[in-house]
Design an enzyme around this catalytic site. Structure first.
Site, PDB file in Angstrom:
ATOM      1  N   HIS A 122       0.882  -1.178   0.000  1.00  0.00           N
ATOM      2  CA  HIS A 122       0.000   0.000   0.000  1.00  0.00           C
ATOM      3  C   HIS A 122       0.918   1.226   0.000  1.00  0.00           C
ATOM      4  O   HIS A 122       2.044   1.173   0.506  1.00  0.00           O
ATOM      5  CB  HIS A 122      -0.818  -0.058   1.295  1.00  0.00           C
ATOM      6  CG  HIS A 122      -1.857   1.006   1.461  1.00  0.00           C
ATOM      7  ND1 HIS A 122      -1.565   2.287   1.842  1.00  0.00           N
ATOM      8  CD2 HIS A 122      -3.208   0.963   1.326  1.00  0.00           C
ATOM      9  CE1 HIS A 122      -2.689   2.993   1.942  1.00  0.00           C
ATOM     10  NE2 HIS A 122      -3.700   2.207   1.630  1.00  0.00           N
ATOM     11  N   ASP A 199       3.349  -4.621   8.167  1.00  0.00           N
ATOM     12  CA  ASP A 199       2.149  -3.791   8.041  1.00  0.00           C
ATOM     13  C   ASP A 199       0.948  -4.720   8.191  1.00  0.00           C
ATOM     14  O   ASP A 199       0.613  -5.478   7.284  1.00  0.00           O
ATOM     15  CB  ASP A 199       2.173  -3.105   6.663  1.00  0.00           C
ATOM     16  CG  ASP A 199       0.870  -2.386   6.338  1.00  0.00           C
ATOM     17  OD1 ASP A 199      -0.093  -2.511   7.118  1.00  0.00           O
ATOM     18  OD2 ASP A 199       0.821  -1.704   5.303  1.00  0.00           O
ATOM     19  N   GLN A 202      -4.135  -5.197   6.951  1.00  0.00           N
ATOM     20  CA  GLN A 202      -5.111  -6.146   6.403  1.00  0.00           C
ATOM     21  C   GLN A 202      -4.931  -7.542   6.998  1.00  0.00           C
ATOM     22  O   GLN A 202      -5.559  -8.492   6.523  1.00  0.00           O
ATOM     23  CB  GLN A 202      -4.979  -6.243   4.874  1.00  0.00           C
ATOM     24  CG  GLN A 202      -5.199  -4.943   4.135  1.00  0.00           C
ATOM     25  CD  GLN A 202      -6.646  -4.462   4.167  1.00  0.00           C
ATOM     26  OE1 GLN A 202      -7.572  -5.237   4.414  1.00  0.00           O
ATOM     27  NE2 GLN A 202      -6.851  -3.177   3.922  1.00  0.00           N
ATOM     28  N   LYS A 225      -9.924  -0.792  10.874  1.00  0.00           N
ATOM     29  CA  LYS A 225     -10.038  -1.967  10.008  1.00  0.00           C
ATOM     30  C   LYS A 225     -10.332  -3.234  10.811  1.00  0.00           C
ATOM     31  O   LYS A 225     -10.512  -4.298  10.258  1.00  0.00           O
ATOM     32  CB  LYS A 225      -8.758  -2.131   9.187  1.00  0.00           C
ATOM     33  CG  LYS A 225      -8.581  -0.979   8.170  1.00  0.00           C
ATOM     34  CD  LYS A 225      -7.476  -1.262   7.210  1.00  0.00           C
ATOM     35  CE  LYS A 225      -7.001  -0.032   6.461  1.00  0.00           C
ATOM     36  NZ  LYS A 225      -7.867   0.308   5.330  1.00  0.00           N
ATOM     37  N   CYS A 363      -4.964   2.496  -3.480  1.00  0.00           N
ATOM     38  CA  CYS A 363      -3.724   3.053  -2.903  1.00  0.00           C
ATOM     39  C   CYS A 363      -2.572   2.084  -3.078  1.00  0.00           C
ATOM     40  O   CYS A 363      -1.734   1.926  -2.165  1.00  0.00           O
ATOM     41  CB  CYS A 363      -3.882   3.401  -1.425  1.00  0.00           C
ATOM     42  SG  CYS A 363      -5.073   4.692  -1.137  1.00  0.00           S
TER      43      CYS A 363
HETATM   44  N1  PLP Z   1      -1.448  -0.713   4.677  1.00  0.00           N
HETATM   45  C1  PLP Z   1      -2.398  -1.464   4.122  1.00  0.00           C
HETATM   46  C2  PLP Z   1      -2.054  -2.853   3.658  1.00  0.00           C
HETATM   47  C3  PLP Z   1      -3.696  -0.971   3.976  1.00  0.00           C
HETATM   48  O1  PLP Z   1      -4.645  -1.733   3.429  1.00  0.00           O
HETATM   49  C4  PLP Z   1      -3.986   0.345   4.441  1.00  0.00           C
HETATM   50  C5  PLP Z   1      -5.325   0.903   4.236  1.00  0.00           C
HETATM   51  O2  PLP Z   1      -6.093   0.475   3.407  1.00  0.00           O
HETATM   52  C6  PLP Z   1      -2.960   1.079   5.019  1.00  0.00           C
HETATM   53  C7  PLP Z   1      -1.713   0.530   5.125  1.00  0.00           C
HETATM   54  C8  PLP Z   1      -3.215   2.454   5.545  1.00  0.00           C
HETATM   55  O3  PLP Z   1      -4.089   2.392   6.636  1.00  0.00           O
HETATM   56  P1  PLP Z   1      -4.649   3.730   7.302  1.00  0.00           P
HETATM   57  O4  PLP Z   1      -5.216   4.541   6.174  1.00  0.00           O
HETATM   58  O5  PLP Z   1      -5.677   3.249   8.266  1.00  0.00           O
HETATM   59  O6  PLP Z   1      -3.487   4.400   7.953  1.00  0.00           O
END
Ligand code: PLP
Length: 405
Positions: A122, A199, A202, A225, A363
């Site tokens: 992401h 990270d 997900q 999430k 993203c």
């Molecule tokens: N990393 C992953 C794999 C994501 O799916 C997301 C959000 O969709 C993020 C990071 C960023 O999360 P946040 O916008 O809650 O900071």
């Protein structure tokens, strides 16, 4: 486990309709809906003990400070961290990664050092490292992916060397649903003494996460999430790293002693929590974790596996529908395109049927570039979804195709 009707009744929004159609919510990868107990937790704070934490000597401040610190303990136990000191509240996954990228860069990175990420990341796990590399003259290396949407592990092994200073990868691809082999990634990185950030944005909501067994150096995720509120997230870090790293923000509460000549910092984890923290969000997140535990993480994973298998079967039977991301290790996220129909058109028509899916790059533009496409339609499913909703989606897609025929 509660039955599905009981589970759905816990989430008031799932009972609403849109355009006079029952809501079918398949955008759980972007954010999940909230059970009533989480909504109640936020109301309870504001109606009975709202006061700033760690500051007042008065009754309400004691209550909110205690609830905030109990929430930290709840998170610690949920991810099985060794100590509460290793659990830092942040604004979310993005805030956590930016914080580590900044502090780690300041403390350890020299020109020519290498940071490894994967092609599945992401933007939140790409851009902060690019910014750090630009600041420090370091090099960003990217693990390639195969046609199924899996990282090519042998290529990763070839990249590791004494120049590798940190590896940061996602536990699960938000765009394709692929589950990465994080345990193997971590073991290999540790063999060249490189720490690993996972990270978990997900990953946390789809299975049991145990940071001790995983042996990651940092693990980050967002409350929203995992059925919790927005604006709250977690940065777990091994104590040895967090105690060495400098803070990434300065302000109230993160200090020990402040003079104009020199400031000393508070102990862990407060060193990383500057200013008024989102204590309401932290309390809501703890309630969400309680809720997940009450359903059972294994039971959630089993139900989601069943939903993924039904969705894959129904969608792959549709002519002119192509699924992107066909790893055998997946969460229930299905990314797809319909031949000759733009994803935005399909998404908008599905919306009018009451079906919420995500369209676009999610993203994760580099993932889209890897497949030479400019986006996909993504149905991200979770345990409160039903087989019937998947059938409604499949029927909706057939209808879209027939409208364009
Ligand atoms: N990393 C992953 C794999 C994501 O799916 C997301 C959000 O969709 C993020 C990071 C960023 O999360 P946040 O916008 O809650 O900071």
């Amino acid at each position: 486990m509660k039955n599905i009707a009981e589970i759905r009744a816990d989430f008031p929004i799932l009972g609403r309709s849109v355009y006079d159609k029952p809501l079918v919510y398949f955008d759980n990868g972007a954010t999940t809906q909230k059970p009533q107990c989480v909504i109640d937790a936020l109301t309870e704070v504001y109606t009975s003990y709202n006061a700033n934490i760690h500051r007042g000597v008065h009754y309400l401040s004691d209550m909110s400070s205690e609830a905030y610190e109990n929430s930290r303990e709840k998170v610690r136990s949920f991810i099985n961290a060794g100590k509460k000191e290793e659990v830092v509240f942040t604004s979310g996954t993005t805030g956590s990664i930016n914080g580590i990228a900044f502090s780690f860069g300041e403390r350890y990175i020299k020109p020519g050092d290498e940071i490894i990420i994967s092609h599945l990341e992401h933007h939140a796990n790409i851009v902060p490292w690019q910014m750090m590399c630009e600041r420090k003259g370091a090099v960003l290396r990217v693990i390639p992916v195969n046609d199924e949407g899996e990282i090519i592990f042998e290529e990763y092994l070839k990249m590791l060397s004494s120049k590798t200073k940190l590896v940061s990868v996602t536990q699960v691809s938000n765009a394709l649903g692929t589950v990465l082999p994080v345990n193997e990634i971590i073991t290999a990185a540790h063999s060249v003494n490189a720490p690993v950030l996972i990270d978990g944005a997900q990953g946390i909501q789809h299975g049991v996460v145990d940071v001790k067994i995983m042996d990651c150096d940092f693990y980050v995720f967002s409350g929203h999430k995992i059925y919790g509120p927005t604006g709250i997230g977690i940065l777990y870090g091994k104590e040895k790293w967090l105690s060495e790293l400098p803070p990434f923000q300065g302000g109230g509460d993160m200090v020990d002693k402040v003079t104009f000549e020199k400031t000393t910092y508070n102990e862990l984890p407060f060193k990383f929590e500057a200013g008024t923290m989102n204590f309401t969000g932290a309390i809501g997140l703890a309630r969400a974790l309680d809720y997940v535990m009450s359903i059972g993480r294994i039971d959630i994973a089993i139900r989601e596996k069943y939903l993924l298998s039904h969705a894959t079967e129904r969608l792959s039977a549709i002519k002119d529908l192509k699924i992107y991301g066909n790893s055998v290790r997946k969460i229930p996220t299905i990314s797809f395109l319909l031949k000759d129909i733009h994803q935005y058109d399909a998404g908008m028509i599905l919306d009018k049927m009451g079906i919420a899916v995500r369209t676009g790059t999610h993203c994760a533009q580099p993932v889209m570039d890897r497949y030479g496409i400019d986006g996909t339609i993504r149905a991200s499913i979770c345990f409160y979804n039903t087989r019937e909703e998947i059938d409604i989606l499949a029927g909706g897609i057939e209808k879209v195709i027939s409208m364009f025929a």
